[in-house]
Design an enzyme around this catalytic site. Structure first.
Site, PDB file in Angstrom:
ATOM      1  N   GLU A 116     -15.007   2.125   6.253  1.00 51.34           N
ATOM      2  CA  GLU A 116     -13.920   1.199   5.905  1.00 51.34           C
ATOM      3  C   GLU A 116     -13.093   1.748   4.760  1.00 51.34           C
ATOM      4  O   GLU A 116     -11.855   1.650   4.752  1.00 51.34           O
ATOM      5  CB  GLU A 116     -14.508  -0.166   5.532  1.00 51.34           C
ATOM      6  CG  GLU A 116     -13.460  -1.267   5.325  1.00 51.34           C
ATOM      7  CD  GLU A 116     -13.040  -1.462   3.881  1.00 51.34           C
ATOM      8  OE1 GLU A 116     -12.212  -2.355   3.629  1.00 51.34           O
ATOM      9  OE2 GLU A 116     -13.511  -0.723   2.985  1.00 51.34           O
ATOM     10  N   SER A 209      -3.866  -7.327   4.677  1.00 57.77           N
ATOM     11  CA  SER A 209      -4.526  -6.185   5.302  1.00 57.77           C
ATOM     12  C   SER A 209      -5.504  -5.599   4.296  1.00 57.77           C
ATOM     13  O   SER A 209      -5.968  -6.274   3.403  1.00 57.77           O
ATOM     14  CB  SER A 209      -3.492  -5.152   5.747  1.00 57.77           C
ATOM     15  OG  SER A 209      -4.144  -4.065   6.369  1.00 57.77           O
ATOM     16  N   ARG A 226     -11.480 -15.078   6.668  1.00 57.84           N
ATOM     17  CA  ARG A 226     -12.481 -14.562   5.737  1.00 57.84           C
ATOM     18  C   ARG A 226     -12.609 -15.520   4.562  1.00 57.84           C
ATOM     19  O   ARG A 226     -11.683 -16.267   4.246  1.00 57.84           O
ATOM     20  CB  ARG A 226     -12.119 -13.167   5.238  1.00 57.84           C
ATOM     21  CG  ARG A 226     -10.803 -13.061   4.472  1.00 57.84           C
ATOM     22  CD  ARG A 226     -10.649 -11.663   3.928  1.00 57.84           C
ATOM     23  NE  ARG A 226      -9.393 -11.450   3.239  1.00 57.84           N
ATOM     24  CZ  ARG A 226      -9.112 -10.369   2.514  1.00 57.84           C
ATOM     25  NH1 ARG A 226     -10.026  -9.416   2.386  1.00 57.84           N
ATOM     26  NH2 ARG A 226      -7.948 -10.224   1.917  1.00 57.84           N
ATOM     27  N   SER A 320      22.712 -16.821  12.494  1.00 59.00           N
ATOM     28  CA  SER A 320      22.241 -18.200  12.608  1.00 59.00           C
ATOM     29  C   SER A 320      20.739 -18.222  12.856  1.00 59.00           C
ATOM     30  O   SER A 320      20.209 -17.378  13.589  1.00 59.00           O
ATOM     31  CB  SER A 320      22.963 -18.916  13.752  1.00 59.00           C
ATOM     32  OG  SER A 320      22.378 -20.178  14.005  1.00 59.00           O
ATOM     33  N   ASP A 358      -9.185 -21.740  26.929  1.00 58.22           N
ATOM     34  CA  ASP A 358      -8.424 -20.500  27.061  1.00 58.22           C
ATOM     35  C   ASP A 358      -7.032 -20.635  26.451  1.00 58.22           C
ATOM     36  O   ASP A 358      -6.514 -19.693  25.840  1.00 58.22           O
ATOM     37  CB  ASP A 358      -8.311 -20.095  28.532  1.00 58.22           C
ATOM     38  CG  ASP A 358      -9.551 -19.374  29.037  1.00 58.22           C
ATOM     39  OD1 ASP A 358     -10.465 -19.122  28.219  1.00 58.22           O
ATOM     40  OD2 ASP A 358      -9.614 -19.070  30.242  1.00 58.22           O
ATOM     41  N   HIS A 381       1.773  -8.536  15.014  1.00 52.95           N
ATOM     42  CA  HIS A 381       1.816  -9.992  14.885  1.00 52.95           C
ATOM     43  C   HIS A 381       3.180 -10.383  14.327  1.00 52.95           C
ATOM     44  O   HIS A 381       3.566  -9.949  13.245  1.00 52.95           O
ATOM     45  CB  HIS A 381       0.696 -10.465  13.959  1.00 52.95           C
ATOM     46  CG  HIS A 381       0.265 -11.877  14.192  1.00 52.95           C
ATOM     47  ND1 HIS A 381       1.104 -12.957  13.993  1.00 52.95           N
ATOM     48  CD2 HIS A 381      -0.920 -12.412  14.609  1.00 52.95           C
ATOM     49  CE1 HIS A 381       0.449 -14.080  14.260  1.00 52.95           C
ATOM     50  NE2 HIS A 381      -0.772 -13.766  14.656  1.00 52.95           N
TER      51      HIS A 381
END
EC number: 3.4.-.-
Length: 442
Positions: A116, A209, A226, A320, A358, A381
């Site tokens: 990580e 992030s 988290r 706009s 779903d 995203h």
């Protein structure tokens, strides 16, 4: 060296110098600089992720993931081992339940990520390798890095879909904080870290992030969250925590200074484990799309107000936000109707139950743009992304925000404002498309 004197005599050596702790230098050395030569060795090294699976009894093809990294720069007393310890205890707790004959409704994956600290490599490579499965089957990802960065109050960053889950869960847990004996974690959290937007509620921050949830949330569109214990940000305005990533970040640091009774670790374990349990075991997924509607309106207002710092340019280039506000309005109405249907449908009908779940599960996916953000293709995203100017912080409607940032200094104003207009269209389309995924199935 300059600066203040050492806090303890044990910091002083035998040389005839002051042993000040800095910063800077004194006397003839005050204007001099130190030149360092750093010799690093680059090499390719194998990394290891460890994945444990607790198969679901009813919906084994739906995955709830609890993951955190175990690699550290030095001893990692806080980052990451305070989080790894919580993962281990959570696994042990679920293992005890399994020995007693229990299984979750949905499959739980427990992940220990490697590398990580070298750029989220372990989690990113695993998610990329399994991206097709995760896009089809991933319900939620709960991150389990450092459990503490202070001992003042709870800190939560998550998708709005999880707001209600977190609120309800913390109302059931006891607060570990002094002065809040007999009160809930929700009460102490609200008192110490109130929301700046919603009166009487605790603060929940946007996901940015710099941690392993990135690939799941920002790239794949899997609902993520988290939780950890944090410091008082009003009085301790420095980033991170003292001794972060240093040789002094040891078990003794945690045991002596941060959490001698490990009560904050226990609370964080209860929050993280409780979220995993509810997400994996609830008949209806504990997501509330109405909370998304509320924040979408807030974010739309915020980005509109930023753009209105340039009223003349808005008029000149016919900019706009009507399409975005219309999409948010439609999302709000459709989310409200969906929530009404969610209360009344026949939960004993497995096909109908699966269909409703779903729709909830794939809502986060609906905010993903496969083309990614401009110049940032891995961030997909449309509602949330790390700030371009601070990777650890989250930004809302990042495409529009980045297009507006420092726009007055752009060489070609017409092109710059055209980029803003394009990003407004992307955001409006995405919000409207997400709303349609919640519409009643014909």
């Amino acid at each position: 060296m300059g600066g203040s004197a050492p806090p303890d005599s044990s910091w002083r050596g035998s040389l005839k110098v002051s042993y000040n702790v800095g910063p800077g230098f004194t006397g003839n050395f005050s204007t001099q600089k130190v030149k360092m030569h750093i010799h690093s060795t680059n090499e390719v090294t194998r990394i290891y992720n460890v994945i444990g699976t607790l198969r679901g009894a009813v919906e084994p093809d739906r995955y709830v993931i609890l993951g955190g990294h175990r690699d550290s720069w030095v001893f990692g007393g806080i980052d990451p081992q305070s989080g790894a310890a919580v993962v281990h205890e959570t696994v042990r707790s679920f293992g005890t339940l399994k020995k007693e004959g229990w299984r979750p409704r949905r499959t739980i994956l427990f992940a220990s990520w490697d590398a990580e600290e070298f750029g989220l490599l372990g989690s990113t490579e695993w998610a990329e390798d399994n991206s097709r499965l995760l896009q089809e089957r991933g319900v939620a990802y709960i991150n389990a890095d450092s459990s503490i960065e202070g001992n003042y109050t709870l800190r939560v960053d998550c998708t709005p879909l999880m707001y209600s889950l977190v609120y309800n869960l913390t109302k059931e847990l006891k607060s570990p904080d002094e002065g809040f004996e007999g009160k809930s974690l929700y009460e102490s959290w609200t008192k110490k870290s109130p929301s700046p937007e919603f009166s009487g509620m605790p603060r929940i921050s946007k996901l940015g992030s710099g941690n392993d949830f990135e690939v799941f949330f920002q790239r794949l569109g899997i609902a993520s969250g988290r939780a950890r214990y944090t410091k008082n940000w009003e009085t301790n305005k420095f980033s991170g925590y003292p001794l972060y990533h240093s040789v002094y970040e040891t078990y003794e640091l945690v045991e002596k200074f941060y959490d001698p009774m490990f009560k904050y670790h226990l609370t964080v374990a209860q929050v993280r484990g409780g979220m995993v349990f509810e997400l994996a075991n609830s008949i209806v997924l504990p997501f509330d799309c109405r909370d998304y509607a509320v924040v979408l309106r807030k974010y739309a207002d915020k980005i509109y107000n930023i753009s209105m710092k340039h009223p003349q340019e808005m008029k000149t280039y016919s900019l706009s936000f009507d399409s975005l506000f219309s999409a948010v309005k439609n999302f709000t109405e459709i989310a409200s109707k969906f929530s009404e249907r969610l209360q009344d449908f026949d939960k004993s009908n497995p096909i109908l139950l699966r269909m409703m779940n779903d729709q909830l599960m794939f809502l986060e996916r609906a905010f993903i743009d496969p083309l990614g953000l401009p110049d940032r293709p891995f961030y997909r995203h449309v509602i949330y992304a790390p700030s371009s100017h601070n990777k650890y912080a989250g930004e809302s409607f990042p495409g529009i925000y980045d297009a507006l940032f420092d726009i007055e200094s752009k060489v070609d104003p017409s092109k710059a404002w055209g980029d803003v207009k394009r990003q407004i269209s992307v955001a409006a389309f995405t919000v409207q498309a997400a709303a349609e995924t919640l519409s009643e199935v014909a």
